[in-house]
Design a protein around this motif. Structure first.
Motif, short mmCIF file in Angstrom:
data_model
loop_
_atom_site.label_atom_id
_atom_site.label_comp_id
_atom_site.label_asym_id
_atom_site.label_seq_id
_atom_site.Cartn_x
_atom_site.Cartn_y
_atom_site.Cartn_z
N PHE A 37 -8.27 -0.59 -5.73
CA PHE A 37 -7.91 -1.63 -4.70
C PHE A 37 -6.79 -2.78 -5.54
CE2 PHE A 37 -8.46 -5.70 -2.89
CZ PHE A 37 -8.17 -5.77 -1.59
N LEU B 151 -12.96 -0.17 0.90
CA LEU B 151 -12.67 1.12 0.45
C LEU B 151 -14.12 1.73 0.39
CD1 LEU B 151 -10.55 0.82 -2.55
CD2 LEU B 151 -10.14 2.25 -0.73
N LEU C 6 -12.18 -5.95 -1.29
CA LEU C 6 -12.36 -4.81 -2.11
C LEU C 6 -13.35 -3.73 -1.48
CD1 LEU C 6 -12.26 -3.55 -5.02
CD2 LEU C 6 -14.05 -4.94 -5.52
N SER D 289 0.90 -1.33 0.09
CA SER D 289 -0.19 0.01 -0.01
C SER D 289 0.79 1.27 0.07
CB SER D 289 -0.83 -0.13 1.33
OG SER D 289 -0.47 -0.04 2.17
#
Length: 185
Positions: free
Chosen positions: A138, A117, A114, A16
């Motif tokens: 993602f 988010l 997913l 990330s």
């Protein structure tokens, strides 16, 4: 364009954090200023006590206030963004993201994460005043393969989704085509 990127990963070398910095590189040539906040490097006691007066925290808050674009990257753990990012977002002023464009980015082990988010991170961004939130991106672990240099190599479909998410800011023809895909972050 002034960009402030925020890495909410507790790990120094995470997918990330790499994806967050990679998004910034896709905008090279369109930026006037770029600041990065690695939340893991902020003083832990000040974060836990929500001490916004602590100099490093105050500088981070100022960097967000000055930005036109805020890129937020986080790993997803158990269907939620990182606790480290949560602690930081909680000490921001209530309207800290008002008038800013926000790009949420997340990584996780599988596509099962997913929706974090949309159902975990985006409501918090809205609560902080964000009204112009770009399409979140993602990435699964499989879409960010480790590179021998210590960085990652994004899968073509991930690169396409990231560039599509950035189009409202910078037309596709201006996104940095040759951005380096491997960095040590």
């Amino acid at each position: 364009m002034h960009i402030t990127s925020i890495s909410g990963s507790p790990s120094e070398r995470s997918r990330s954090a790499w994806l967050t910095q990679f998004a910034v590189t896709r905008l090279e040539g369109s930026t006037t200023r770029n600041e990065h906040i690695a939340v893991r490097d902020l003083p832990a006691a000040a974060l836990l006590l929500a001490d916004a007066q602590e100099p490093a925290i105050a500088r981070a808050v100022e960097a967000i206030a000055a930005a036109g674009l805020v890129i937020i990257g986080t790993p997803i753990y158990k269907a939620a963004y990182s606790g480290l990012l949560k602690v930081f977002l909680d000490l921001l002023p209530p309207e800290a993201l008002r008038g800013k464009t926000v790009l949420p980015l997340a990584t996780g082990g599988s596509a099962a994460h997913l929706l974090a988010l949309d159902y975990a991170l985006k409501p918090v961004l809205s609560a902080l005043g964000a009204r112009h939130v770009l399409d979140g991106v993602f990435a699964t672990d499989a879409q960010l393969q480790r590179h021998e240099s210590g960085g990652y190599v994004p899968a073509p479909e991930l690169l396409a989704r990231l560039d599509r998410a950035l189009e409202p800011i910078v037309p596709a023809t201006q996104v940095r085509i040759g951005a380096e895909v491997s960095c040590r972050r």
